[in-house]
Design a protein around this motif. Structure first.
Motif, short mmCIF file in Angstrom:
data_model
loop_
_atom_site.label_atom_id
_atom_site.label_comp_id
_atom_site.label_asym_id
_atom_site.label_seq_id
_atom_site.Cartn_x
_atom_site.Cartn_y
_atom_site.Cartn_z
N ILE A 1 34.97 -2.65 -1.59
CA ILE A 1 34.65 -1.27 -1.97
C ILE A 1 33.99 -1.25 -3.35
N VAL A 2 34.52 -2.01 -4.31
CA VAL A 2 33.94 -2.05 -5.65
C VAL A 2 32.52 -2.60 -5.58
N GLN A 3 32.32 -3.64 -4.81
CA GLN A 3 30.98 -4.21 -4.68
C GLN A 3 30.01 -3.20 -4.07
N GLU A 4 30.44 -2.51 -3.02
CA GLU A 4 29.58 -1.51 -2.38
C GLU A 4 29.30 -0.36 -3.34
N THR A 5 30.29 0.05 -4.13
CA THR A 5 30.10 1.11 -5.10
C THR A 5 29.06 0.72 -6.14
N LEU A 6 29.17 -0.48 -6.67
CA LEU A 6 28.19 -0.95 -7.66
C LEU A 6 26.80 -1.08 -7.05
N THR B 1 21.32 1.21 -6.70
CA THR B 1 20.18 1.72 -5.94
C THR B 1 19.94 3.21 -6.15
N LYS B 2 20.98 3.99 -6.47
CA LYS B 2 20.83 5.45 -6.56
C LYS B 2 20.65 5.96 -7.98
N GLN B 3 21.16 5.28 -8.95
CA GLN B 3 21.13 5.77 -10.32
C GLN B 3 20.07 5.05 -11.14
N ASN B 4 19.58 5.73 -12.15
CA ASN B 4 18.68 5.11 -13.11
C ASN B 4 19.56 4.59 -14.24
N LEU B 5 20.00 3.35 -14.12
CA LEU B 5 21.00 2.79 -15.02
C LEU B 5 20.47 2.55 -16.42
N VAL B 6 19.19 2.38 -16.58
CA VAL B 6 18.63 2.05 -17.89
C VAL B 6 18.66 3.28 -18.80
N ASP B 7 18.34 4.46 -18.24
CA ASP B 7 18.23 5.66 -19.05
C ASP B 7 19.56 6.41 -19.20
N ARG C 1 25.59 0.74 -4.58
CA ARG C 1 25.05 2.10 -4.44
C ARG C 1 24.66 2.68 -5.80
N CYS C 2 25.45 2.36 -6.80
CA CYS C 2 25.13 2.83 -8.15
C CYS C 2 23.81 2.23 -8.60
N TRP D 1 30.88 9.56 -11.22
CA TRP D 1 30.13 9.41 -9.98
C TRP D 1 30.58 8.15 -9.23
N MET D 2 30.77 7.05 -9.97
CA MET D 2 31.20 5.79 -9.34
C MET D 2 32.59 5.94 -8.71
N PHE D 3 33.50 6.60 -9.40
CA PHE D 3 34.84 6.79 -8.87
C PHE D 3 34.81 7.68 -7.62
N ARG D 4 33.94 8.68 -7.61
CA ARG D 4 33.80 9.54 -6.43
C ARG D 4 33.23 8.75 -5.26
N VAL D 5 32.21 7.92 -5.52
CA VAL D 5 31.63 7.08 -4.46
C VAL D 5 32.68 6.13 -3.92
#
Length: 176
Positions: A48-53, A58-64, A55-56, A73-77
């Motif tokens: 689950i943690v791996q799948e959450t990361l 692929t879906k989030q703009n982690l740099v900005d 998705r994070c 958001w990660m905890f909700r996912v």
């Protein structure tokens, strides 16, 4: 998830560095949260943690984005993934562990099957000669060795062995 593996090929992209930082900062708390939701199942929690990361990533703009804004958001996912896993398992028939007897799972043995088996076996025993039936009763049904059965029947041990052998062979043919 092994953090050292991410971006170990040399030049690390900003997205990979952001994901690694995100895992280092939030991974342990997320893992503990998911582990508690799953009742201690470490393997499923890691998945689950791996799948959450993933998705994070692929879906989030982690740099900005600031990583603290991503945490809820990660905890909700992760929570949604746990719920989806539970629902998909509930929709399928339960998995049976072969080391647990069926009686412990709530399955009771069926008396009708046992009765039918005894009727079939009784009819098969009627197909034997009286000497063969007597040898089987003196050994298998009385739980005796061939020597004890020979003494009880008053015949040689070799005769008991021979009669049991031919009786079982006949039963095998009849029960087919």
């Amino acid at each position: 998830m092994n953090v050292a593996v991410i971006g170990s090929a040399g030049a690390v992209s900003p997205e990979e560095r952001a994901l690694r930082d995100l895992y280092v900062e939030h991974g342990p708390a997320l893992y503990t949260y998911v582990l508690r939701l799953l009742g201690g199942d470490t393997h499923r929690a890691e998945d689950i943690v791996q799948e959450t990361l993933l998705r994070c990533w692929t879906k989030q703009n982690l740099v900005d984005d600031e990583s603290m804004a991503v945490r809820p958001w990660m905890f909700r996912v992760a929570r949604n993934l746990v719920i989806d896993t539970h629902r998909s398992r509930a929709a399928r028939p339960p998995e049976v562990n072969s080391s647990i007897p069926l009686t412990e799972l709530g399955c009771q043995t069926d008396d009708i099957d046992r009765m039918l088996s005894s009727i079939v076996l009784r009819q098969a025993l009627q197909a034997l000669t009286p000497a063969h039936r007597e040898a089987l009763q003196a050994t298998f049904f009385a739980d005796r060795t061939t020597q004890q059965a020979a003494t009880a029947l008053g015949i040689p041990q070799g005769t008991v062995k021979s009669r049991v052998y031919y009786a079982l062979r006949t039963l095998k043919t009849v029960l087919k």
